[in-house]
Design an enzyme around this catalytic site. Sequence first.
Site, mmCIF file in Angstrom:
data_model
loop_
_atom_site.group_PDB
_atom_site.id
_atom_site.type_symbol
_atom_site.label_atom_id
_atom_site.label_comp_id
_atom_site.label_asym_id
_atom_site.label_seq_id
_atom_site.Cartn_x
_atom_site.Cartn_y
_atom_site.Cartn_z
ATOM 1 N N CYS A 1 -31.015 24.209 -77.620
ATOM 2 C CA CYS A 1 -31.271 22.770 -77.655
ATOM 3 C C CYS A 1 -30.008 21.983 -77.955
ATOM 4 O O CYS A 1 -29.269 22.304 -78.886
ATOM 5 C CB CYS A 1 -32.342 22.456 -78.699
ATOM 6 S SG CYS A 1 -33.974 22.956 -78.173
ATOM 7 N N GLU B 1 -33.436 16.403 -74.093
ATOM 8 C CA GLU B 1 -33.571 17.650 -73.348
ATOM 9 C C GLU B 1 -34.942 18.262 -73.492
ATOM 10 O O GLU B 1 -35.669 17.996 -74.448
ATOM 11 C CB GLU B 1 -32.555 18.681 -73.853
ATOM 12 C CG GLU B 1 -31.130 18.386 -73.536
ATOM 13 C CD GLU B 1 -30.218 19.456 -74.089
ATOM 14 O OE1 GLU B 1 -30.673 20.614 -74.256
ATOM 15 O OE2 GLU B 1 -29.054 19.142 -74.370
#
Length: 361
Positions: free
Chosen positions: A335, A94
Amino acid sequence: MSGMDKTQLLGMTPDELTVYFKQMGQPAFRARQVFAWLHQGADFEQMSNLPKALRETLDENCVANPVSVLETIESKLDGTIKLLYRLLDGNVIEGVLMRYKYGNTVCVSTQVGCAMGCRFCASTQAGRVRDLEAGEICSEIYTAQKDIGERISHIVLMGIGEPLDNFDEVMKFLENITSPEGVNIGMRNISLSTCGLVPGIDKLAERKLQLTLSVSLHAPDNVTRSSMMPVNDAFPLEKLIPACRRYQKTTGRRISFEYSMVNGVNDSPQMAKKLADLIRGMGAHVNLIPINPVDGSPYSATDEANVRRFQKMLEDLGVNATIRRRLGTDISAACGQLRREDAKQAEQATRQTTSERTNAQ
């Protein structure tokens, strides 16, 4: 030849590329040309000042961009963009693009997964799969830049993974991303976040880089910090804080301490007093972070009023403290959250396919 079998050029330094091109029988200046193109996010066919035959050879044997965008989600609240990337081996990582008045900042991952085990973080819940290569980290930035059509001027190494646990590749990434022959992003526009790996902090200090070091502190005593961050068992505050002081003395750079505010855990007035005592005399900056909600985490965020009280207490005690803006709360910007959702969907799809095959039999 599959992408996995090809040579990844983006992670090579200019000197390494020069050696590679000489081995191909090409002049050294070709390496500089290709380096510049690669760090614009270009594919081989776009490298217009290279002979067509060389472009075809490179395309057949090499990889220009080892990362592709699998999915993007943009916040309706603040324009923050969450990016889900796919790597050549099928792994998923990501990134987050944040828009500020001073420019666009991208938060990049340095590992596939994370082994640090912080209990408030989604990135670590599935463990660490592997380190990212320097070229993959660069490609996160260039792919994001191409996807949004806007220049990225600032970088934070604060995505999935612990940067100092992937020290050599992260250092090569920093060398390439700041190279005058590439995009030449200034080192002072780069922040590196660590959960507190003391040997890595000391190694980083030796390089005397002008980046900003952010240390994830999150608690001012060992009992509380170990309950939140298992790494504290290996590198307790008695080792971590002296390493931070050594870093400041060696580099002349002020450290930023990240402090995630967790309701009922580390947000009391007593904790503020302990924190001020712990870092007294460092001139360090404390970044207070109202945590994003994470499924499976036992923690909840401190309310805004208490965060502000905590900030005022620190300032009254002589500690510079700011509150980080919460960005992308409507798109799971913490995250690891989007990657976990993708993994869940893939697992569900696999189960459904298996079930359909079983029923068909």
